[in-house]
Each structure stands twice: as structure tokens, then as C-alpha cells.
Design a protein around this motif. Sequence first.
Motif, short mmCIF file in Angstrom:
data_model
loop_
_atom_site.label_atom_id
_atom_site.label_comp_id
_atom_site.label_asym_id
_atom_site.label_seq_id
_atom_site.Cartn_x
_atom_site.Cartn_y
_atom_site.Cartn_z
N ARG A 48 0.85 -1.20 0.00
CA ARG A 48 0.00 0.00 0.00
C ARG A 48 0.89 1.25 0.00
N HIS A 49 2.15 1.04 -0.25
CA HIS A 49 3.10 2.12 -0.52
C HIS A 49 3.39 3.02 0.69
N GLY A 50 4.38 3.90 0.51
CA GLY A 50 4.76 4.75 1.63
C GLY A 50 5.64 5.91 1.23
N LEU A 51 5.80 6.81 2.20
CA LEU A 51 6.65 7.98 2.01
C LEU A 51 7.60 8.07 3.20
N VAL A 52 8.89 8.24 2.92
CA VAL A 52 9.87 8.55 3.95
C VAL A 52 10.42 9.93 3.61
N ALA A 53 10.18 10.91 4.49
CA ALA A 53 10.60 12.27 4.18
C ALA A 53 11.35 12.87 5.36
N GLY A 54 12.03 13.98 5.13
CA GLY A 54 12.72 14.67 6.20
C GLY A 54 13.89 15.48 5.67
N ALA A 55 14.28 16.48 6.47
CA ALA A 55 15.39 17.34 6.07
C ALA A 55 16.68 16.52 5.99
N THR A 56 17.69 17.11 5.40
CA THR A 56 18.94 16.38 5.22
C THR A 56 19.58 16.00 6.57
N GLY A 57 20.06 14.78 6.64
CA GLY A 57 20.74 14.32 7.85
C GLY A 57 19.82 13.86 8.98
N THR A 58 18.54 13.73 8.72
CA THR A 58 17.60 13.39 9.79
C THR A 58 17.38 11.89 9.96
#
Length: 511
Positions: A48-58
Motif C-alpha cells: 500500500r506504498h509509503g513515504l519517507v521524508a525529512g530534512a537532510t541528515g535526519t
Amino acid sequence: MPEQSSPAQEIAAGYATSGNAVELGSVVVDGQVDAGARVRIPLAMMNRHGLVAGATGTGKTKTLQGLAEQLSNAGVPVVMADVKGDLSGLSHPGASNDKVTARAADTGDDWAPTAYPVQFLSLGTSGIGVPVRATISGFGPILLSKVLGLNDTQESTLGLIFHWADSKGLPLLDTKDLRSVITHLTSDAGKADLQGIGGVSSATAGVILRALSNLDAQGGNEFFGEPELVVADLIRQTDGKGVISLLELGNLQGKPALFSTFLMWLLAELFEELPEEGDLDAPKLVFFFDEAHLLFHDASKAFLDRIEQTVKLIRSKGVGVFFCTQLPTDVPNAVLSQLGARVQHALRAFTPDDQKALTQTVKTYPTTPHYELDKALTSLGIGEAIVTVLSEKGAPTPVAWTRLRAPRSLMDTIGDDAIKQAAAASELHGKYSQAVDRESAYEMMAQKMAPPAEQPRAEQPPEQSAPAREKEEPGFIEQVMGNSAVKSFFRSAASALGREITRGVFGTRRR
Ligand SMILES: Nc1ncnc2c1ncn2[C@@H]1O[C@H](COP(=O)(O)OP(=O)(O)OP(=O)(O)O)[C@@H](O)[C@H]1O
Ligand SMILES: [Mg+2]
């Protein structure tokens, strides 16, 4: 009387309880982690898919690493883009230190250094992994337009050119095949053919030819060709563990469009090749798109529509797709709304744009009584994330501030030399290491000969030795095009070459 549960346990109660899940980590409330309050994604929901996000180095890449490890452990093959080379550590056991030990205790993890089966791949022959290729015909006009940086008009022109070649069954294997076809269509000899397809101006054709030359100058000619990667080679197990195929960006740093579009091609190929599946207990393959903004940046409407459609439909083939990028706003809403799992690492809020992205991100989460999301999203520690996924029943889980588990493999690159060695010793090396230049549109003209009766799609025998590719002389195509034998070849191409090529949802070739 049951003991009153803590907020952390209340949150964790919304997550999977069985072992048939990927462990993300443990719940944090008011700065306190509860090792027993677990945040998990059920394996059955990984498609069902996904998103991994975040600022650099997090901690985005380490999150992907941890997910890949556990999927491999569960026998699920994984395909990942290794943009910075740091995922190569998956092939080596990790190093223990105080931080890892503390994190293992925080997350109730019986951490032990572990290596996973990794297959290193690269685009074209100058990379460090096993070289993989796609044919121009296999790529199709929409993906190729993205790589060439064409605008919408040029893209539809390229579509018409492909359509003509497809209808004639002309094999467009490499860039010189496509160039020879475009040159034909814009020559005096090709006028009639050109009228037949309509709407191709020679100025636009000229732009496409120049873009193709630029692509060649950047190494496109070592990537487009045969043997074409067979996606079944990405769906493998070793000793019950899923093989992790890492696509090394390496020297393609300057060519992100080719790299990200190739990943999209892989996804389209998987969609075309894999059978429909009902609900599976675990996905057949999980696909990680790191640096996903490269995919969406400057993309045409047609390209974005196809991504949306592919992501929507591929789920029923048992394939999960995880996008990884700095800001969720890098992903178009139509795609974002199809991503069941959210692992949002810390966001920055320095500029008004940052602030806007933060507000938008907050809106995409279910409401939570436990956290002030805008504050939480900017105060997460490294290797922590705000998570919501789909439960076994397919409902969104409660929002959980999560301390993520530490990967068990090496959190660093293993270096180019070790990658080269592993690639040379790998199962796919024999099959793909040599380019093969079989007869196609360009060669047929060059030899001024009638084409052979049949043009089967290349099922390359392993380790077939490759005839050396000849260097093309400038103006060669133009010379050949003036030849009357060539003109008659094109006239008879339709009857001689037979099989029409049909295209699937992404404009890639359907077999
Ligand atoms: N789950 C984790 N367990 C242990 N350490 C972690 C974890 N997540 C992050 N770290 C630490 O934080 C560092 C940065 O993480 P990572 O490389 O994953 O960041 P990133 O978000 O991918 O950054 P970039 O955008 O620059 O690629 C790692 O080298 C590691 O030391
Ligand atoms: Mg990273």
C-alpha cells in the motif's frame, strides 16, 4: 481490573501486534520512549506504498536501510536506488557502539550485527555495479522524453515517431537506431511516411536529434541497448532471504534524470510483467525511490499521469513502492494520497517556504490528542519520525512519534573497490556484463540489405561475446539515407519486419 495504559501504549495498540510485520521502532511521548510500545507496518500492507521524508541528515536513508533489512529477512526482495553509495553497507554486518546499544535498548531490539544479500547494479558500463541496460524501444516515448528534457510538443512528436517505428516492427535498440529513423522521416525519402503519421515538423525532429546527441555525449549510448534487464532477475531469494538489488548512482551524479527515469521504467516493466495477485500475506517486491524529487522535477503531465496510474495499479501485482525525499510537497498530491505509510523525519522551519511546507504536512496527518504536530515535526531527534501507517485492516494507525530501530548492517559505504568485487562475483554478472549489438534499424541500413525474416526479441544467451561496436562517422546516417537501397528498405520495412510493438500504461513496450 486492567491496568490503565499509558499514552504510548494507547498509540501502540493501534499498530500490528503479530510478528508478521516490519518493526519501525518504539513510541515516544513527552520525550520518553516506551520500548514495549511498538510501531510496526504489517507485511501485508507493504504494497500500500509509503513515504519517507525529512530534512537532510535526519535519518531517511537509515530508515530505508532498516526497512530493507527486515523485508530481506522476511524473504521479500527489494530494489533500491543507492544515490549516495551509503546503502552499500547493507552487504556488511554493522558495527556496535554505545549509540547503537542505547537505541537497541530504547526500541526493545535484540540487535546483532548482520549482513544481507545484495546485488549491485549500475546503469551502463562505466559504473561500479553489474551494468544494466534498457532498449530505446523498451523505454518508450514518454520516459525517453523525460530523459531528453523534451517539452510537451516534442514529447508528442517523439510519440508519433515511435508509433511509426512500432507499426513497422522496427527494432529501436539504441540511440543510433532512433536517430536513423528520425533522420529518415525528415529526409526526402521519408516524406510519404511522415505525412502518414502527421504532425511532425522537421524543426522539432531536429531538436530531438540534438537532444539525443547530448544524451550520447553523456554516456546514453552505453546505457541504451541490449541485453535489456529482465525484471524477474530482481525478484530473487538466497537462503530464504530476499535479495536487495542496489542501483548505484555512482558517476551518474550529473545525470539524475536518466537514473530516476530508469527506476520508473523498472516499475513499468514490473507492472507489465507480473501477474495480478489477490491480497498477499507479504509483497512480492518492495521498491524504494530515494531522492524521489528527481523523478517529479520538470516532469510532463503525461509522465506524472503515468506515475500516478502505475503506483495505483501496481499494488494489485504485489509490489510496494516507497518514495523518499526531503519534503512531502516534492510528491504530487495525486501520488501522495496513495501512500499508505508515512515516516516523516524532522522538518526545518527556517524560511516562509519551509513554514508553508510544514503546515501542509501537518494537514496530511490524522488528528492526534498526544502531540502538537507542527512542534513535533520540527523537534524530532535524528533517527526519529512522526509515523502513521495502515493497520492490518487497512485503517490509518494513530500518529506515533517513533524512535526508529538501528540498522543491523553497516551504516556506511563499503567503498567502490568492494562494490566492484561483489558485482564481479555476483550471479547476474555473466548475463549482463557484455553489451550486445544485434542487428536493428541502424545496422540494416548500414548494410544496405533486406532485413532477416524474423526479428525475435533478444533473449540473450549468457556470456554471449559481443561484437565490438563500431564508431560512427559523422554524417554517416545522412550518407546512408541518400542510398536508394535504404529508401526501398524503409518502404518494405512494414511487410518484412512483421510484429507490431504494442505499448502499455507507461508507453513502455508490452510483450
Ligand atoms: N535509525 C537510526 N539508527 C542509528 N543511527 C541513525 C538512525 N538514523 C539516523 N542515524 C544517524 O544519523 C546519520 C544521518 O542519517 P541518514 O544518512 O539516514 O540521513 P538522511 O536523512 O538520509 O540524510 P541525507 O538527506 O543527507 O541523505 C547516520 O549516519 C546515523 O549516524
Ligand atoms: Mg540519505
